[in-house]
Design a protein around this motif. Structure first.
Motif, short mmCIF file in Angstrom:
data_model
loop_
_atom_site.label_atom_id
_atom_site.label_comp_id
_atom_site.label_asym_id
_atom_site.label_seq_id
_atom_site.Cartn_x
_atom_site.Cartn_y
_atom_site.Cartn_z
N ASN A 263 0.82 -1.21 0.00
CA ASN A 263 0.00 0.00 0.00
C ASN A 263 0.86 1.26 0.00
N SER B 122 2.59 1.93 -3.31
CA SER B 122 1.73 2.43 -4.37
C SER B 122 1.06 3.76 -4.00
N ALA C 294 2.46 5.29 -10.90
CA ALA C 294 2.07 4.40 -12.00
C ALA C 294 2.73 4.85 -13.30
N PHE D 292 3.69 -0.89 -10.62
CA PHE D 292 2.39 -1.54 -10.76
C PHE D 292 2.13 -2.41 -9.54
N LEU D 293 0.93 -2.27 -9.00
CA LEU D 293 0.55 -3.12 -7.88
C LEU D 293 -0.58 -4.05 -8.30
N ALA D 294 -0.32 -5.35 -8.20
CA ALA D 294 -1.40 -6.30 -8.39
C ALA D 294 -2.05 -6.46 -7.02
N PHE D 295 -3.29 -5.99 -6.92
CA PHE D 295 -3.96 -5.91 -5.61
C PHE D 295 -4.28 -7.29 -5.06
N GLU E 299 -5.65 -8.88 -13.03
CA GLU E 299 -4.57 -8.04 -12.55
C GLU E 299 -3.30 -8.29 -13.35
N PHE F 159 -8.35 4.97 -5.37
CA PHE F 159 -6.95 4.57 -5.22
C PHE F 159 -6.56 3.51 -6.26
N TYR F 160 -7.45 2.55 -6.44
CA TYR F 160 -7.18 1.48 -7.42
C TYR F 160 -6.99 2.07 -8.82
N MET G 287 -6.24 5.19 -9.56
CA MET G 287 -5.04 6.03 -9.59
C MET G 287 -3.77 5.19 -9.70
N SER G 288 -3.78 4.02 -9.08
CA SER G 288 -2.59 3.18 -9.17
C SER G 288 -2.37 2.67 -10.59
N ARG G 289 -3.39 2.86 -11.42
CA ARG G 289 -3.23 2.50 -12.83
C ARG G 289 -2.92 3.71 -13.70
N GLY G 290 -2.65 4.85 -13.05
CA GLY G 290 -2.12 5.98 -13.80
C GLY G 290 -3.05 7.16 -14.02
#
Lengths: 486, 244, 415
Positions: free
Chosen positions: B45, B48, B75, B80-83, B154, C370-371, C373-376
């Motif tokens: 967390n 990212s 990003a 890259f975070l795979a959740f 993901e 957040f999800y 945003m984590s993809r850009g």
């Protein structure tokens, strides 16, 4: 012929008793206030209870207010007009003119009554770890376990006694959650309330046992107007239970209680009710009008009030145990099972008023209607503008048995805060043939199967009850629905 | 590529990571293993950019202070975070979402944005490689996907966005053996001289398919032991308690 | 208001060709309205939207007289372009033009039916007001086995000639057996501070299909109320979609009676509000016989002092076994100045039914932001994407592809 018909009527009586096992009445001589509602009667009540002047003035103020208030008419169950002048507002066993000092002085008939109800008052036969205050018609008859509670500084007594012994606490909190002017029945109660329970738990004390009040209406033509006040001081905890029964009478009887709860900082109050007032016979004759006002104030930060109710009795139930979440981080909960059968009607639910920040509320309501009955869940959730980061979760499930009954879900939802979340879900269903078949195949008869499935439906709420009550409540759930499956 | 020095993280009064340090060089695969509550997810967390933690210490990604970057900027830079629990986003079409993301990243990098046709071609190819049912990409993002499908999605996103550092947060949990292989295949396909991986996991079974260069044991917010791939096998045998 | 009402009523009908019997009949409605007045929050139905107060503060005194004799000029730019359709144009409440160019002449009938008013005498005070002042009572009948080839667009256009005025409009539709009609209502306002009161009455015979799309997106300061009554016979289907966004106040009431087996009703709506707007959708779907179905989905997005209200009721009579009723309302509050009120209600008297409702309101899910945003994507983009997706869910319920795309493009939703 004559013998046959009396035989018949006897059988009917037995049949009736089987359905409502608390339906006996006790022959006890009563002292009553004169019939009717007027200043004299209020003065009579106040006088017989040796109340201080401020309380009499308070009652009279309520009575003045009552004169201009109208009975609410927005609730779904309608009832015939009540003649308030034709009721007794005070009734007490004659032997109580001077309150007995100990249980030995109690009228044996009274002891017998409570024994029949399964509430032993004599301490040698006392229930494990439950302190009981028994209210018979208008007065508190006995409170058990007093010494053990006094040790911890916990006050548990009738409200009449508290008025005499702890007037400062009563004066400070009485009417602080349900104001004098609230609504017709609450105001009526403020004018004529007779007895009820009082609890004060001092700071930091965790009440070591369940406190319980057992209410019994016995006299005829008598309204019961009890008043309960519970104060949990900072950091304290108390769990309180109430149970209620009444004899079977053909006329309707009015019960209009007020219950006020106050939780200060870090305090928690758990309030459980198993309401089994006489519901009337299967044709809808007789039964109690249960018009009750219950409200809790989470006054302090991190305080919590949790209501649990199992409502199976009364001809008409009309009550909304509510929480005002004023303190930041305070929590309100409402768990309810309401069952109506035959011609019973219930309009019940809760109000959760979020005022403080980070306040949370949870509502789980299970309504079951059978026969010709009608059940309404009515609830209000209001998240005010300042109640940042608050949460509510509501789940209302209804189960219908047959198509002569009704289930009505009426939630009122208001959200004024963008950081708060509200979620409401409701379903209506029936017991499926498959479920019944499955249980029956395993050897249960249809009523046992229904009892089992309905108990499963109610499980989330039953789990909230203290163990001693949970067993009784489970049985009650089964009994209330007897005769509802063909 | 990623250098973490003395990272401390707290939520309220509760300390979760304590003097955590880690150095991942380009092309390396690191695995972090640890029991529940050891701080694994907090680490992913924080890397990212999730808010809500009280952090101190230093994290540098290719020499840039990571704390100065917003989640989306990280990003853009290639993290890259795979959740662990991919979110369901109702109403948002998976394909549209992917295309929007990819082009946001490409734009930030000064690369040409892909048009619909080019994107479709890319997605087709990647889905095929990962045996991902293309039809699912026309559904709402993760809505109605099974646990395994979400995880595979993901990995598909990872292979399309083509990051420099991929963090896999318990991607293996709840996967059957076939899905596990697909995940590994996705990672191995992306494994190049310059791409690094941080694999956070509970079990070593994923590591049977993705050979790590380094394995670290995370306990109570700290790396208590580091070693090569053999450490994972040792852990499997002895359990976390057996390590000292 | 009473004197004004009587004066305006007399003025409205002094030169009318209605006979005195009919005028007296209308007068009864007027008297009913005078007795009841504009609805206020003392009524359960108007609990969250105090119309009487809103009209008082936003408009002040209303004039009820609407001179509909002089024709208005139709500006062709008001038509939807690139979209073949039939049209009916109302300008300031006056029917200017009816153009059914795509339909077969003998399959559609437009007539006037005075008797219809009798069927709507006890609905509410605003319907009474409507019945008192509407001079023409149009009925559009779709003849048996005929399906409209192209949608019918009804343009409700207002211009600056009117102000502080009450407009009343009533239309009736009868869909005979096995027919279908797609209807789009476009509210297009250039006027300000009027109270517009519309009443639609639909009768769907066996196997009829009605799709009604109501679009209010142009910003304007008018106060609107619309009541839609839908009577449904066996195996008929109604789909109502409401896009509520433009007017200062708008309350849409949908009453749907499922009288025939296998009939079904769908009501979907979007309340997208900002700038102190206050809109309400109130539905009551009445399941009155066996094996009927209803589905409702209402979503709101609120910012800048806006207020959205959804009151939805599913009623199931004791004869209506095998009912399937569902209702969901969701709201996103983007600011603390906004308010969402919901009253989702179930009233059920039959046991073999499947009925449920849900309601949720709150902020955008920060974890979802957040999800994304984590993809850009940045915060604003993530938020827009989520709102877009949130609303698209409702738009996607529109079963007519062409109209779905039309509405998407109208509000700039991307997919």
């Amino acid at each position: 012929m004559k013998t046959e018909s009396s035989q018949n009527s006897r059988e009917k009586e037995i049949e009736k008793l089987k359905k409502y096992k608390y339906g006996f009445s006790t022959d006890i001589e009563n002292t009553k206030a004169p019939k009717g509602l007027n200043e004299e009667v209020i003065r009579f009540i106040s006088n017989i209870k040796k109340e201080p002047k401020w309380l009499l003035d308070w009652r009279l103020k309520a009575y003045q207010r009552l004169k201009v208030l109208k009975e609410p008419n927005w609730q779904k169950p309608k009832y015939p007009k009540i003649n308030y002048q034709d009721l007794y507002y005070y009734s007490a066993p004659k032997s109580f003119k001077e309150k007995p000092k100990s249980l030995d002085e109690l009228d044996p008939k009274l002891l017998e009554t409570y024994k029949k109800l399964g509430i032993p008052l004599q301490e040698q036969k006392r229930l494990n770890n439950i302190a009981v205050d028994a209210v018979f018609d208008s007065v508190s008859v006995a409170t058990t376990f007093k010494d053990k509670l006094t040790e911890k500084g916990i006050i548990f007594c009738s409200i009449s006694e508290a008025i005499q012994k702890h007037p400062e606490l009563v004066k400070k909190y009485l009417g602080s959650v349900i104001p004098l002017t609230d609504h017709f029945f609450a105001t009526l109660n403020s004018a004529v309330f007779t007895d009820g329970s009082f609890v004060y738990v001092p700071p930091g004390v965790r009440c070591p046992m369940e406190l319980s009040t057992y209410f019994r209406i016995n006299a005829s033509d008598t309204g019961q107007f009890e008043r309960t006040l519970i104060i949990a001081d900072k950091g304290s905890y108390v769990s309180y239970l109430e149970g209620c029964t009444a004899p079977m009478r053909d006329e309707n009887q009015l019960h209009a209680a007020n219950v006020e709860l106050i939780a200060l900082d870090d305090a928690e109050i758990k309030y459980s009710t198993v309401q089994n007032w006489y519901p009337g016979d299967k044709d809808g004759k007789g039964g109690i009008y249960n018009f009750v006002t219950k409200r809790g104030l989470c006054k302090g930060i991190n305080s919590k009030i949790s209501w649990t109710q199992v409502e199976t009795g009364s001809a008409i139930t009309w009550k909304y145990p509510s929480c005002i979440l004023k303190g930041d981080n305070s929590i309100g909960e409402f768990y309810s099972i309401a069952i109506t059968n035959n011609h019973q009607k219930a309009d019940t639910g809760t109000k959760m008023i979020h005022l403080g920040k980070n306040t949370k509320s949870k509502i789980i309501s299970k309504g079951i209607s059978a026969g010709f009955s009608d059940m309404t869940y009515r609830g209000l959730v209001d998240i005010s503008k300042k109640a940042d980061n608050s949460r509510n979760y509501t789940q209302c499930d209804s189960l219908l048995m047959g198509n002569k009954c009704g289930a009505h879900t009426v939630p009122y939802i208001t959200n004024k805060n963008s950081g708060s979340n509200l979620a409401h879900e409701a379903t209506t269903s029936k017991i499926s043939e498959e479920q019944l078949h499955y249980c029956q195949q395993r050897g249960l008869n249809s009523e046992e199967a229904v009892g089992l499935i309905v108990n499963g439906f109610c499980k989330e709420v039953l789990q909230q009850l203290p163990m001693e009550f949970a067993v009784e409540a489970q049985k009650l759930v089964g009994i209330s629905l007897e005769g509802s499956v063909g | 590529m990623l250098k973490i020095n003395n990272l401390k993280a707290k939520v309220g009064e509760k300390s979760i990571l304590n003097d955590f340090s880690l150095d991942i060089k380009p092309g390396e695969v690191h695995a972090i293993m640890g029991p529940n509550g050891s701080g694994k997810s907090t680490l992913s967390n924080i890397l990212s950019g999730k808010k809500g933690y009280d952090v101190s210490g230093e994290i540098k990604f290719e020499g840039i202070d990571l704390f100065s970057l917003e989640t989306e900027e990280r990003a853009h830079k290639g993290i890259f975070l795979a959740f662990q629990y991919p979110l369901e986003i109702p109403g948002v079409n998976t394909n549209i979402f992917l295309k929007t993301s990819l082009n946001a990243i490409r734009k930030a990098r000064g690369e040409k944005e892909l048009d619909a046709l080019e994107f479709l071609k890319l997605v087709k190819q990647k889905s095929k490689e990962l045996k991902f049912d293309e039809e699912k990409l026309n559904r709402q993002l993760n809505v109605g996907f099974s646990g395994g499908e979400k995880k595979k999605n993901e990995i598909l996103q990872m292979s399309i966005l083509n990051p420099k550092l991929s963090i896999l947060d318990e991607t293996d949990s709840g996967l059957d053996i076939d899905a596990l292989k697909t995940v590994a295949q996705g990672v191995n396909a992306l494994r190049k001289k310059n791409n690094s991986f941080l694999i956070i996991t509970h079990y070593q079974r994923l590591l049977d398919y993705i050979k790590p260069d380094h394995v670290h044991v995370l306990m109570n917010g700290k790396i208590t032991k580091s070693g090569g791939p053999e450490l994972a096998l040792e852990l499997e045998k002895k359990g976390y308690e057996g390590l000292n | 208001m009473e004197k004004q009402l009587i004066r305006d009523f007399e003025k409205s009908f002094e030169n009318s060709n209605l006979d005195s019997k009919k005028i007296n009949f209308k007068k009864e409605f007027l008297n009913k309205f005078i007795k009841e007045g504009l609805p206020g929050k003392n009524l359960e139905n108007w609990k969250y939207s105090d119309l009487s107060k809103i009209i008082k503060t936003e408009i002040g005194d209303l004039s009820f007289y609407n001179n509909i004799s002089p024709p208005n000029k139709i500006d062709s730019s008001m038509y939807l372009s690139g979209f073949e359709h039939n049209s009916i144009v109302f300008i300031n409440g006056r029917a200017e033009k009816i153009d059914l160019q795509f339909e077969e002449k003998d399959k559609v009938k437009i007539s006037e039916d005075f008797e219809l008013e009798k069927t709507s005498s006890n609905i509410n005070s605003l319907v009474n007001l409507n019945n008192a002042f509407t001079e023409k009572n149009f009925v559009l009948t779709v003849k048996e086995n005929y399906s409209f080839k192209k949608p019918l667009v009804i343009y409700h256009y207002t211009n600056k000639k009117i102000k502080s005025q009450n407009l009343n409009l009533r239309l009736n539709f009868e869909l005979e057996k096995n027919t279908s009609l797609k209807l789009i209502d476009i509210l297009d306002d250039f006027s300000e501070k009027n109270f517009i009161n519309t009443f639609y009455n639909f009768k769907l015979n066996q196997d009829a299909i009605l799709k009604n799309y109501k679009v209010d997106i142009k910003n304007n300061s008018n106060i609107k109320y619309s009541f839609t009554n839908i009577e449904q016979d066996k195996n008929s289907l109604s789909e109502t979609f409401i896009l509520s966004s433009g007017s200062a106040f708008n309350k849409n009431e949908i009453n749907c009676n499922l009288n025939g087996n296998y009939s079904s009703a769908f009501v979907n709506g979007i309340l997208s509000l900002n700038k102190k707007k206050h809109h309400e959708i109130r539905t009551s779907v009445n399941h009155l016989t066996e094996s009927t179905k209803s589905y409702q989905l209402i979503k709101s997005v609120l910012e800048n002092n806006a207020r959205a209200v959804y009151q939805g009721k599913i009623f199931v009579s004791s004869d209506a076994q095998k009912t399937d009723g569902y209702q969901l309302s969701k709201a996103i509050l983007l600011e603390d100045t906004t308010e969402f009120n919901a009253k989702p209600e179930l009233e059920i008297y039959a046991d073999d039914v499947k009925c449920s409702h849900g309601s949720a309101s709150g902020s955008l899910n920060e974890n979802s932001i957040f999800y994304i945003m984590s993809r850009g994507l940045n915060y604003k983009e993530a938020k827009e994407l989520l709102i877009n997706g949130f609303l698209l869910d409702v738009i996607n319920k529109i079963t007519d592809e062409e109209i779905k795309n039309l509405i998407k493009s109208m509000i700039g939703l991307k997919e």
